[in-house]
Structure formats: structure tokens, C-alpha cells
Design a protein around this motif. Sequence first.
Motif, PDB file in Angstrom:
ATOM      1  N   GLU A  83     -10.070  13.796   0.186  1.00 51.59           N
ATOM      2  CA  GLU A  83     -11.366  13.266  -0.220  1.00 51.59           C
ATOM      3  C   GLU A  83     -12.050  12.553   0.950  1.00 51.59           C
ATOM      4  OE1 GLU A  83      -8.720  14.037  -3.503  1.00 51.59           O
ATOM      5  OE2 GLU A  83      -8.457  12.735  -1.766  1.00 51.59           O
ATOM      6  N   ALA A  84     -13.369  12.432   0.855  1.00 51.13           N
ATOM      7  CA  ALA A  84     -14.161  11.843   1.930  1.00 51.13           C
ATOM      8  C   ALA A  84     -14.175  10.312   1.888  1.00 51.13           C
ATOM      9  CB  ALA A  84     -15.597  12.371   1.874  1.00 51.13           C
ATOM     10  N   SER A  85     -13.842   9.725   0.757  1.00 53.63           N
ATOM     11  CA  SER A  85     -13.899   8.266   0.639  1.00 53.63           C
ATOM     12  C   SER A  85     -12.903   7.794  -0.421  1.00 53.63           C
ATOM     13  CB  SER A  85     -15.308   7.823   0.237  1.00 53.63           C
ATOM     14  OG  SER A  85     -15.573   8.225  -1.104  1.00 53.63           O
ATOM     15  N   PRO A  86     -12.532   6.518  -0.367  1.00 53.26           N
ATOM     16  CA  PRO A  86     -11.654   5.975  -1.409  1.00 53.26           C
ATOM     17  C   PRO A  86     -12.274   6.117  -2.807  1.00 53.26           C
ATOM     18  CG  PRO A  86     -11.751   4.458   0.436  1.00 53.26           C
ATOM     19  CD  PRO A  86     -12.781   5.529   0.689  1.00 53.26           C
ATOM     20  N   GLY A  87     -13.574   5.900  -2.911  1.00 54.11           N
ATOM     21  CA  GLY A  87     -14.244   6.031  -4.205  1.00 54.11           C
ATOM     22  C   GLY A  87     -14.136   7.437  -4.770  1.00 54.11           C
ATOM     23  N   ALA A 103     -10.493  -1.210  -3.656  1.00 53.79           N
ATOM     24  CA  ALA A 103     -10.202  -2.385  -2.819  1.00 53.79           C
ATOM     25  C   ALA A 103      -8.755  -2.337  -2.321  1.00 53.79           C
ATOM     26  CB  ALA A 103     -10.456  -3.665  -3.618  1.00 53.79           C
ATOM     27  N   TRP A 104      -7.827  -1.965  -3.196  1.00 61.58           N
ATOM     28  CA  TRP A 104      -6.417  -1.858  -2.802  1.00 61.58           C
ATOM     29  C   TRP A 104      -6.243  -0.818  -1.690  1.00 61.58           C
ATOM     30  CZ3 TRP A 104      -3.513   2.650  -3.891  1.00 61.58           C
ATOM     31  CH2 TRP A 104      -2.171   2.574  -3.540  1.00 61.58           C
ATOM     32  N   LEU A 105      -6.865   0.344  -1.846  1.00 60.53           N
ATOM     33  CA  LEU A 105      -6.767   1.396  -0.823  1.00 60.53           C
ATOM     34  C   LEU A 105      -7.243   0.885   0.536  1.00 60.53           C
ATOM     35  CD1 LEU A 105      -8.096   4.402  -2.920  1.00 60.53           C
ATOM     36  CD2 LEU A 105      -5.855   4.318  -1.800  1.00 60.53           C
ATOM     37  N   GLU A 106      -8.318   0.122   0.532  1.00 59.94           N
ATOM     38  CA  GLU A 106      -8.901  -0.368   1.785  1.00 59.94           C
ATOM     39  C   GLU A 106      -8.138  -1.562   2.344  1.00 59.94           C
ATOM     40  OE1 GLU A 106     -12.893  -0.954   0.355  1.00 59.94           O
ATOM     41  OE2 GLU A 106     -13.469   1.124   0.839  1.00 59.94           O
ATOM     42  N   GLU A 107      -7.828  -2.538   1.505  1.00 53.26           N
ATOM     43  CA  GLU A 107      -7.219  -3.787   1.970  1.00 53.26           C
ATOM     44  C   GLU A 107      -5.777  -3.616   2.434  1.00 53.26           C
ATOM     45  OE1 GLU A 107      -7.841  -6.443  -1.315  1.00 53.26           O
ATOM     46  OE2 GLU A 107     -10.025  -6.414  -1.031  1.00 53.26           O
ATOM     47  N   THR A 108      -5.049  -2.668   1.887  1.00 50.62           N
ATOM     48  CA  THR A 108      -3.648  -2.465   2.283  1.00 50.62           C
ATOM     49  C   THR A 108      -3.512  -1.518   3.469  1.00 50.62           C
ATOM     50  OG1 THR A 108      -3.377  -0.626   0.726  1.00 50.62           O
ATOM     51  CG2 THR A 108      -2.771  -2.846  -0.050  1.00 50.62           C
ATOM     52  N   GLY A 109      -4.605  -0.921   3.889  1.00 46.46           N
ATOM     53  CA  GLY A 109      -4.545   0.043   4.979  1.00 46.46           C
ATOM     54  C   GLY A 109      -4.133   1.436   4.532  1.00 46.46           C
ATOM     55  N   THR A 110      -3.971   1.613   3.220  1.00 46.60           N
ATOM     56  CA  THR A 110      -3.565   2.913   2.684  1.00 46.60           C
ATOM     57  C   THR A 110      -4.546   3.995   3.100  1.00 46.60           C
ATOM     58  OG1 THR A 110      -2.378   1.953   0.820  1.00 46.60           O
ATOM     59  CG2 THR A 110      -3.155   4.213   0.553  1.00 46.60           C
ATOM     60  N   TRP A 111      -5.830   3.737   2.947  1.00 48.81           N
ATOM     61  CA  TRP A 111      -6.837   4.745   3.280  1.00 48.81           C
ATOM     62  C   TRP A 111      -6.784   5.082   4.763  1.00 48.81           C
ATOM     63  CZ3 TRP A 111      -9.203   8.256   0.698  1.00 48.81           C
ATOM     64  CH2 TRP A 111     -10.230   8.977   1.319  1.00 48.81           C
ATOM     65  N   GLY A 127       0.823  -1.193   0.000  1.00 48.59           N
ATOM     66  CA  GLY A 127       0.000   0.000   0.000  1.00 48.59           C
ATOM     67  C   GLY A 127       0.859   1.244   0.000  1.00 48.59           C
ATOM     68  N   SER A 128       0.208   2.368  -0.009  1.00 48.44           N
ATOM     69  CA  SER A 128       0.897   3.651  -0.040  1.00 48.44           C
ATOM     70  C   SER A 128       1.081   4.182   1.373  1.00 48.44           C
ATOM     71  CB  SER A 128       0.079   4.638  -0.878  1.00 48.44           C
ATOM     72  OG  SER A 128       0.752   5.867  -0.977  1.00 48.44           O
ATOM     73  N   VAL A 129       1.980   5.136   1.488  1.00 45.23           N
ATOM     74  CA  VAL A 129       2.217   5.812   2.761  1.00 45.23           C
ATOM     75  C   VAL A 129       2.176   7.313   2.496  1.00 45.23           C
ATOM     76  CG1 VAL A 129       3.594   3.922   3.748  1.00 45.23           C
ATOM     77  CG2 VAL A 129       4.731   5.743   2.469  1.00 45.23           C
ATOM     78  N   PRO A 130       1.893   8.114   3.547  1.00 44.39           N
ATOM     79  CA  PRO A 130       1.910   9.562   3.336  1.00 44.39           C
ATOM     80  C   PRO A 130       3.228   9.996   2.700  1.00 44.39           C
ATOM     81  CG  PRO A 130       0.943   9.063   5.455  1.00 44.39           C
ATOM     82  CD  PRO A 130       1.488   7.757   4.913  1.00 44.39           C
ATOM     83  N   GLY A 131       3.125  10.864   1.734  1.00 46.19           N
ATOM     84  CA  GLY A 131       4.287  11.342   1.012  1.00 46.19           C
ATOM     85  C   GLY A 131       4.380  10.778  -0.397  1.00 46.19           C
ATOM     86  N   CYS A 132       3.596   9.730  -0.664  1.00 45.44           N
ATOM     87  CA  CYS A 132       3.617   9.168  -2.021  1.00 45.44           C
ATOM     88  C   CYS A 132       2.235   8.750  -2.497  1.00 45.44           C
ATOM     89  CB  CYS A 132       4.595   7.990  -2.120  1.00 45.44           C
ATOM     90  SG  CYS A 132       4.069   6.485  -1.307  1.00 45.44           S
ATOM     91  N   HIS A 133       1.194   9.136  -1.752  1.00 48.63           N
ATOM     92  CA  HIS A 133      -0.168   8.726  -2.120  1.00 48.63           C
ATOM     93  C   HIS A 133      -0.512   9.083  -3.566  1.00 48.63           C
ATOM     94  CE1 HIS A 133      -1.116   7.260   1.773  1.00 48.63           C
ATOM     95  NE2 HIS A 133      -1.458   8.400   2.345  1.00 48.63           N
ATOM     96  N   ASP A 134      -0.223  10.300  -3.969  1.00 53.37           N
ATOM     97  CA  ASP A 134      -0.607  10.733  -5.311  1.00 53.37           C
ATOM     98  C   ASP A 134       0.068   9.868  -6.373  1.00 53.37           C
ATOM     99  OD1 ASP A 134      -2.101  12.642  -6.970  1.00 53.37           O
ATOM    100  OD2 ASP A 134      -0.115  13.260  -7.649  1.00 53.37           O
TER     101      ASP A 134
END
Length: 193
Positions: free
Chosen positions: A158-162, A143-151, A110-117
Motif C-alpha cells: 500500500e502507498a500509505s498507512p491509512g 498512529a501505531w504504524l508510524e510511531e513504532t517505525g513499523t511503516w 511495532g511489527s517487523v517484516p514477516g509478521c506485518h499482516d
Amino acid sequence: MPRFSYPCPDCRSTNSLHGTDCRFEGTPWADVERAYVDLLARLSASPLREDSLRDAVDWSALHEAALRQLKHEDRLTERNGVLRLRTAEEYREEVSEPTVEPLRTIYQYGSVPGCHDNAVFAMIAWYEMVGLSWAETKENVVAWLEETGTWDRGGFEEASPGELVEKKRHVYEAGYGWKEKAQSAKRVIDRSL
């Protein structure tokens, strides 16, 4: 439903403007498409051994390169020397989990702060490149945003991954490449591990 375009099997252009040093520069675009169609038509009728496939068409370097590209893109499976086209479902399943670096690291951790974009950009661009529809791409990235804990790591406006993925739809529509953004994101992720 995964889409399929007929990219040049050397430079991956999807029109007659080939890349610099492309070995098929000057080849009429209809010939590029015909090489793919020759292969896909035979393989959609029934699985074939590679030598039988070669015998079934007027084989050329373009056919050889197109076959190599179809294999590289996981459009085919091979068992006991017999080539078979993947079904749409098999293909979707195969490409839903990137296995090439640097995307594999992004997908797994997943992503971490500093590289999300960069990470979200790379994931969307990857799914577009492998031919998934926008709906499939959005579903996979959410699904990736949610399952990896990125979100859950935060750092999003934004208010949601979608909503986040929808704001990046331009990446999908423009067909941007994924590699540079993925490399940048992977460097940040690697430092956080």
C-alpha cells in the motif's frame, strides 16, 4: 465514541448461542442484558461502593459475572472501594494502549517484516473488541504504524498507512478475534529483538 455490547460474562457471546461449557447456557438473553443494565444504570447515576451496588439490585451469579467482566474490560475504576464508570474519553484512553500479552509486545515494538499482516490484523481486532469505533480504530492503528517505525521498516504494498488499514477494514467489520494472530506476530517480533 466507544461502543458497548452486552457479552455473556462467561463465553463473551453477544447472542443466545453460548459457547461450549458456558455456565450461562440456557439463560434468556434478556436476563444477560438486564444484569448489565442493572449495574450500569446504578453506576451511571453515581459512583457506589460494591456492597451498595449489590444491595441496590436483586443480585445473582449473572450480576457477579457481569461486574467482573466490566472490571476486566476496564469499564470501571475503583478508588477507596468506590466503583465509578469511566467516561468515554477515559475508556478510550485506557484501551488505546494494549497492556496484555502478546499485544503489549506488538504495540511497544511495532511489527517487523514477516509478521506485518498478523500484527495489523491483531491490532485492528483488538480495538474492535474493546469497543472503539472504526474511525478510532483506524486512527490508533495508523498512529501505531508510524510511531513504532513499523511503516518505515517497509514490506507493504500500500502507498500509505491509512490505505493499509482501510484494506483491513473487513477484520473490524467481521469482529475476528485477535489472540492467534497476535501470538504469531509476537513470535516473529521476539526473534528480531
